[in-house]
Motif scaffolding. Sequence first.
Motif, PDB file in Angstrom:
ATOM      1  N   LYS A 116      28.446  42.820  33.434  1.00  0.00           N
ATOM      2  CA  LYS A 116      28.966  44.177  33.230  1.00  0.00           C
ATOM      3  C   LYS A 116      30.255  44.139  32.414  1.00  0.00           C
ATOM      4  N   ALA A 117      31.133  43.189  32.683  1.00  0.00           N
ATOM      5  CA  ALA A 117      32.394  43.076  31.955  1.00  0.00           C
ATOM      6  C   ALA A 117      32.159  42.815  30.470  1.00  0.00           C
ATOM      7  N   LYS A 118      31.054  42.164  30.139  1.00  0.00           N
ATOM      8  CA  LYS A 118      30.735  41.877  28.735  1.00  0.00           C
ATOM      9  C   LYS A 118      30.339  43.134  27.971  1.00  0.00           C
ATOM     10  N   GLU A 119      30.145  44.245  28.677  1.00  0.00           N
ATOM     11  CA  GLU A 119      29.948  45.534  28.006  1.00  0.00           C
ATOM     12  C   GLU A 119      31.282  46.043  27.445  1.00  0.00           C
ATOM     13  N   TYR A 120      32.381  45.540  27.971  1.00  0.00           N
ATOM     14  CA  TYR A 120      33.720  45.946  27.535  1.00  0.00           C
ATOM     15  C   TYR A 120      34.373  44.929  26.612  1.00  0.00           C
ATOM     16  N   TYR A 121      34.171  43.651  26.918  1.00  0.00           N
ATOM     17  CA  TYR A 121      34.851  42.586  26.182  1.00  0.00           C
ATOM     18  C   TYR A 121      33.872  41.462  25.856  1.00  0.00           C
ATOM     19  N   GLN A 122      34.074  40.832  24.720  1.00  0.00           N
ATOM     20  CA  GLN A 122      33.202  39.736  24.297  1.00  0.00           C
ATOM     21  C   GLN A 122      33.475  38.454  25.081  1.00  0.00           C
ATOM     22  N   LYS A 123      34.746  38.139  25.279  1.00  0.00           N
ATOM     23  CA  LYS A 123      35.120  36.912  25.992  1.00  0.00           C
ATOM     24  C   LYS A 123      35.500  37.261  27.425  1.00  0.00           C
ATOM     25  N   VAL A 124      34.660  36.824  28.358  1.00  0.00           N
ATOM     26  CA  VAL A 124      34.854  37.126  29.778  1.00  0.00           C
ATOM     27  C   VAL A 124      34.693  35.841  30.569  1.00  0.00           C
ATOM     28  N   ASN A 125      35.477  35.721  31.643  1.00  0.00           N
ATOM     29  CA  ASN A 125      35.412  34.543  32.498  1.00  0.00           C
ATOM     30  C   ASN A 125      35.721  34.977  33.924  1.00  0.00           C
ATOM     31  N   GLY A 126      35.113  34.324  34.887  1.00  0.00           N
ATOM     32  CA  GLY A 126      35.424  34.593  36.284  1.00  0.00           C
ATOM     33  C   GLY A 126      36.750  33.972  36.660  1.00  0.00           C
ATOM     34  N   CYS A 127      37.473  34.626  37.534  1.00  0.00           N
ATOM     35  CA  CYS A 127      38.737  34.093  38.050  1.00  0.00           C
ATOM     36  C   CYS A 127      38.474  32.779  38.790  1.00  0.00           C
ATOM     37  N   TYR A 128      39.292  31.797  38.530  1.00  0.00           N
ATOM     38  CA  TYR A 128      39.160  30.488  39.177  1.00  0.00           C
ATOM     39  C   TYR A 128      39.244  30.617  40.701  1.00  0.00           C
ATOM     40  N   TYR A 129      40.027  31.541  41.191  1.00  0.00           N
ATOM     41  CA  TYR A 129      40.308  31.642  42.620  1.00  0.00           C
ATOM     42  C   TYR A 129      39.304  32.518  43.381  1.00  0.00           C
ATOM     43  N   CYS A 130      38.904  33.647  42.816  1.00  0.00           N
ATOM     44  CA  CYS A 130      38.045  34.563  43.571  1.00  0.00           C
ATOM     45  C   CYS A 130      36.622  34.653  43.032  1.00  0.00           C
ATOM     46  N   SER A 131      36.382  34.177  41.836  1.00  0.00           N
ATOM     47  CA  SER A 131      35.054  34.219  41.213  1.00  0.00           C
ATOM     48  C   SER A 131      34.729  32.879  40.587  1.00  0.00           C
ATOM     49  N   ASN A 132      34.971  31.831  41.348  1.00  0.00           N
ATOM     50  CA  ASN A 132      34.866  30.470  40.822  1.00  0.00           C
ATOM     51  C   ASN A 132      33.468  30.122  40.338  1.00  0.00           C
ATOM     52  N   ASP A 133      32.421  30.695  40.947  1.00  0.00           N
ATOM     53  CA  ASP A 133      31.051  30.425  40.492  1.00  0.00           C
ATOM     54  C   ASP A 133      30.847  30.865  39.045  1.00  0.00           C
ATOM     55  N   CYS A 134      31.668  31.775  38.572  1.00  0.00           N
ATOM     56  CA  CYS A 134      31.544  32.288  37.210  1.00  0.00           C
ATOM     57  C   CYS A 134      32.665  31.795  36.302  1.00  0.00           C
ATOM     58  N   HIS A 135      33.495  30.911  36.811  1.00  0.00           N
ATOM     59  CA  HIS A 135      34.593  30.363  36.022  1.00  0.00           C
ATOM     60  C   HIS A 135      34.080  29.182  35.216  1.00  0.00           C
ATOM     61  N   THR A 136      34.340  29.201  33.918  1.00  0.00           N
ATOM     62  CA  THR A 136      33.899  28.102  33.047  1.00  0.00           C
ATOM     63  C   THR A 136      35.108  27.359  32.511  1.00  0.00           C
ATOM     64  N   ARG A 137      34.957  26.070  32.349  1.00  0.00           N
ATOM     65  CA  ARG A 137      35.933  25.146  31.761  1.00  0.00           C
ATOM     66  C   ARG A 137      35.777  23.802  32.308  1.00  0.00           C
TER      67      ARG A 137
END
Length: 68
Positions: free
Chosen positions: A47-68
């Motif tokens: 859903k966030a990618k509907e607003y912004y091209q570069k999106v990442n999950g927060c390391y602390y609260c959305s770690n399953d979606c955090h990339t790096r």
Amino acid sequence: MARYYVNKYSQANGDHEVHKQGCSFMPLSENRIYLGDFSSCKPAVRKAKEYYQKVNGCYYCSNDCHTR
């Protein structure tokens, strides 16, 4: 289900972080966009990618979606 938000302001690398309500690193209310209630961070990031091209999950609260 949890409420998810995306930060209006990007990190130094250009990513807009997705946060779950209650996160210690949640942006101020005027600096975030409500994405909806989701069972995990994955649909919130989509859903966030509907607003912004570069999106990442927060390391602390959305770690399953955090990339790096």
